[in-house]
Design a protein around this motif. Structure first.
Motif, mmCIF file in Angstrom:
data_model
loop_
_atom_site.group_PDB
_atom_site.id
_atom_site.type_symbol
_atom_site.label_atom_id
_atom_site.label_comp_id
_atom_site.label_asym_id
_atom_site.label_seq_id
_atom_site.Cartn_x
_atom_site.Cartn_y
_atom_site.Cartn_z
ATOM 1 N N ARG A 230 0.686 -1.323 0.093
ATOM 2 C CA ARG A 230 -0.090 0.089 -0.027
ATOM 3 C C ARG A 230 0.826 1.204 0.055
ATOM 4 N N LEU A 231 2.097 1.274 0.322
ATOM 5 C CA LEU A 231 2.938 2.412 0.771
ATOM 6 C C LEU A 231 2.999 3.188 -0.834
ATOM 7 N N LYS A 232 2.998 4.504 -0.725
ATOM 8 C CA LYS A 232 3.119 5.218 -1.852
ATOM 9 C C LYS A 232 3.822 6.461 -1.511
ATOM 10 N N LEU A 233 4.447 7.145 -2.468
ATOM 11 C CA LEU A 233 5.464 8.351 -2.314
ATOM 12 C C LEU A 233 4.252 9.472 -2.580
ATOM 13 N N LEU A 234 4.388 10.399 -1.325
ATOM 14 C CA LEU A 234 3.732 11.618 -1.739
ATOM 15 C C LEU A 234 4.894 12.647 -1.970
ATOM 16 N N GLY A 235 5.872 12.605 -1.783
ATOM 17 C CA GLY A 235 6.991 13.232 -2.163
ATOM 18 C C GLY A 235 7.729 14.018 -1.293
ATOM 19 N N ALA A 236 8.773 14.969 -1.755
ATOM 20 C CA ALA A 236 9.692 15.681 -0.962
ATOM 21 C C ALA A 236 9.281 17.003 -0.745
ATOM 22 N N VAL A 237 9.329 17.775 0.411
ATOM 23 C CA VAL A 237 9.025 18.748 0.961
ATOM 24 C C VAL A 237 10.348 19.686 1.131
ATOM 25 N N LEU A 238 10.642 20.513 0.389
ATOM 26 C CA LEU A 238 11.973 21.534 0.662
ATOM 27 C C LEU A 238 11.560 22.433 1.705
ATOM 28 N N ASN A 239 12.276 22.304 2.798
ATOM 29 C CA ASN A 239 12.093 23.046 3.953
ATOM 30 C C ASN A 239 13.157 23.967 4.464
ATOM 31 N N GLN A 240 12.546 25.040 5.189
ATOM 32 C CA GLN A 240 13.711 25.877 5.846
ATOM 33 C C GLN A 240 14.479 26.833 4.575
ATOM 34 N N TYR A 241 13.401 26.881 3.410
ATOM 35 C CA TYR A 241 13.924 27.505 2.267
ATOM 36 C C TYR A 241 14.052 29.073 2.583
ATOM 37 N N GLU A 242 15.120 29.635 1.982
ATOM 38 C CA GLU A 242 15.701 31.070 1.930
ATOM 39 C C GLU A 242 15.854 31.664 0.496
ATOM 40 N N GLY A 243 14.978 32.541 0.137
ATOM 41 C CA GLY A 243 14.841 32.978 -1.108
ATOM 42 C C GLY A 243 15.946 32.888 -2.226
ATOM 43 N N GLN A 244 17.399 33.075 -1.772
ATOM 44 C CA GLN A 244 18.458 33.200 -2.654
ATOM 45 C C GLN A 244 19.121 31.825 -3.057
ATOM 46 N N LYS A 245 18.470 30.507 -2.752
ATOM 47 C CA LYS A 245 18.915 29.422 -3.072
ATOM 48 C C LYS A 245 18.732 28.915 -4.301
ATOM 49 N N ALA A 246 19.531 28.165 -4.978
ATOM 50 C CA ALA A 246 19.447 27.579 -6.374
ATOM 51 C C ALA A 246 18.373 26.431 -6.190
ATOM 52 N N LEU A 247 16.965 26.924 -6.105
ATOM 53 C CA LEU A 247 15.962 26.028 -5.901
ATOM 54 C C LEU A 247 15.567 25.076 -6.972
ATOM 55 N N ALA A 248 16.048 25.679 -8.108
ATOM 56 C CA ALA A 248 15.690 24.644 -9.248
ATOM 57 C C ALA A 248 16.563 23.597 -9.241
ATOM 58 N N GLY A 249 17.605 23.749 -9.046
ATOM 59 C CA GLY A 249 18.805 22.878 -9.180
ATOM 60 C C GLY A 249 18.581 21.616 -7.969
ATOM 61 N N LEU A 250 18.246 22.124 -6.795
ATOM 62 C CA LEU A 250 18.084 21.227 -5.769
ATOM 63 C C LEU A 250 16.856 20.346 -6.081
ATOM 64 N N ALA A 251 15.832 20.975 -6.375
ATOM 65 C CA ALA A 251 14.689 20.137 -6.609
ATOM 66 C C ALA A 251 14.816 18.898 -7.950
ATOM 67 N N GLU A 252 15.604 19.524 -9.096
ATOM 68 C CA GLU A 252 15.928 18.318 -9.869
ATOM 69 C C GLU A 252 16.760 17.282 -9.305
ATOM 70 N N GLY A 253 17.796 17.608 -8.520
ATOM 71 C CA GLY A 253 18.496 16.479 -7.905
ATOM 72 C C GLY A 253 17.690 15.642 -6.815
ATOM 73 N N VAL A 254 16.344 16.143 -6.166
ATOM 74 C CA VAL A 254 15.603 15.519 -5.599
ATOM 75 C C VAL A 254 14.676 14.447 -6.334
ATOM 76 N N LYS A 255 14.452 15.168 -7.651
ATOM 77 C CA LYS A 255 13.477 14.501 -8.516
ATOM 78 C C LYS A 255 13.747 13.221 -9.076
ATOM 79 N N LYS A 256 14.979 12.869 -8.806
ATOM 80 C CA LYS A 256 15.697 11.626 -9.373
ATOM 81 C C LYS A 256 14.894 10.513 -8.577
ATOM 82 N N TYR A 257 14.393 10.559 -7.286
ATOM 83 C CA TYR A 257 14.100 9.674 -6.430
ATOM 84 C C TYR A 257 12.471 9.916 -6.006
ATOM 85 N N PHE A 258 12.266 11.409 -5.695
ATOM 86 C CA PHE A 258 10.973 11.665 -5.160
ATOM 87 C C PHE A 258 10.305 12.778 -5.942
ATOM 88 N N PRO A 259 8.995 12.701 -6.053
ATOM 89 C CA PRO A 259 8.346 13.781 -6.568
ATOM 90 C C PRO A 259 8.421 15.244 -5.487
#
Length: 308
Positions: A230-259
């Motif tokens: 039954r176990l399903k992936l809801l996904g990853a939540v980016l936490n403690q985000y501060e606006g100047q981070k390279a968010l897109a690159g980070l998200a792409e790295g995570v997406k290899k494994y989790f939505p």
């Protein structure tokens, strides 16, 4: 002696999962569900093979908040996602971490150890309902203590099912059950993932580790394949985000494994303030609370999509 569990006949098992006896017998044989030869089935086994129906009383959505790397904000996400969901739904937060941070935020007095109820290492399991504490309207807590750290080595096959079996009487009482998992891999985490319907992974953007994500994903795959279909992936939540981070690159790295969730949890001083004051977030800062309400809405939407 190990703990005992209710065993169902084929007719009782068919009723439990909402099928006619003949349909159940065919499915049990095809899937080789443990008990298909003897005609005796454990409830905890049936729950793994069949989607819970509302007639069973197993109608809650159980979400494990997990990342074996420490400092990712699991307790923060667990606390305030539960708070946001409790504004419109009945919610149980399970503190499944021996550090017991969520418990200590709400309960000043000593609480019974959750270990006293599980039936670990031959002890007799007990109804866990009396351990549940009401924190606010629609918001209950199953507290933890340091003694949970002793849940390390499986002595019996059923030791992987301890939490799953313990909360079966509770599942009909809540729409959402949130499990705050420990920052480690092992028997405690495996109990949570075998119990859960979904996994949500907090990732702190300032301390991102792709290796940690890979390890957790491999654990998820193992549990899903061998113990909890039954176990399903809801996904990853980016936490403690501060606006100047390279968010897109980070998200792409995570997406290899989790939505990746669209909702990003911003770094706000209101969060440690609420925890220091042992207060609900909505009483400290409504802007920060809106962030978690948005996350709660996205969680519900993702669950609705996966159900249909």
């Amino acid at each position: 002696m190990g703990k005992t569990e209710t065993t169902l006949t084929e007719e009782e098992a068919a009723k439990f999962v909402g099928l006619k006896t003949g349909e159940f017998s065919t499915k049990a044989t095809n899937l080789k569900i443990p008990g298909w030869k003897t005609g005796e089935f454990k409830q905890s086994v049936l729950v793994k093979y069949f989607e819970p129906s509302k007639d069973d009383g197993l109608d809650s959505h159980v979400i494990a908040i997990s990342n074996q790397k420490g400092g990712e904000g699991k307790t923060t996400i667990s606390l305030y996602l539960a708070e946001a969901l409790s504004e419109n739904h009945k919610v149980l937060l399970i503190d499944w971490d021996p550090q017991a941070n969520a418990t200590q935020l709400f309960l000043k007095d000593d609480v019974p150890s959750v270990m006293d109820y599980l039936g670990y290492r031959g002890k007799k399991s007990k109804d866990i309902t009396p351990a549940v504490r009401t924190i606010a309207e629609n918001f209950d807590l199953l507290p933890s203590t340091l003694e949970l750290a002793n849940l390390t080595t499986p002595y019996e096959r059923d030791d992987f099912e301890l939490l799953n079996e313990a909360i079966l009487p509770l599942r009909s009482r809540y729409e959402y059950i949130i499990i705050d998992c420990p920052p480690s891999l092992g028997l405690i985490l495996e109990n949570a993932l075998i119990c859960a319907d979904y996994i949500l992974v907090p990732i702190q953007t300032r301390a991102f580790s792709l290796q940690g994500i890979r390890d957790l994903y491999e654990t998820f795959q193992k549990i899903q394949k061998k113990a909890n279909q039954r176990l399903k992936l809801l996904g990853a939540v980016l936490n403690q985000y501060e606006g100047q981070k390279a968010l897109a690159g980070l998200a792409e790295g995570v997406k290899k494994y989790f939505p990746v969730f669209e909702t990003v949890i911003q770094r706000r001083e209101a969060i440690p303030q609420a925890q220091a004051k042992m207060s609900f977030l909505a009483k400290i800062d409504l802007t920060t609370m809106k962030n978690f309400r948005d996350l709660a809405t996205e969680v519900k939407n993702k669950i609705d999509v996966q159900k249909n």
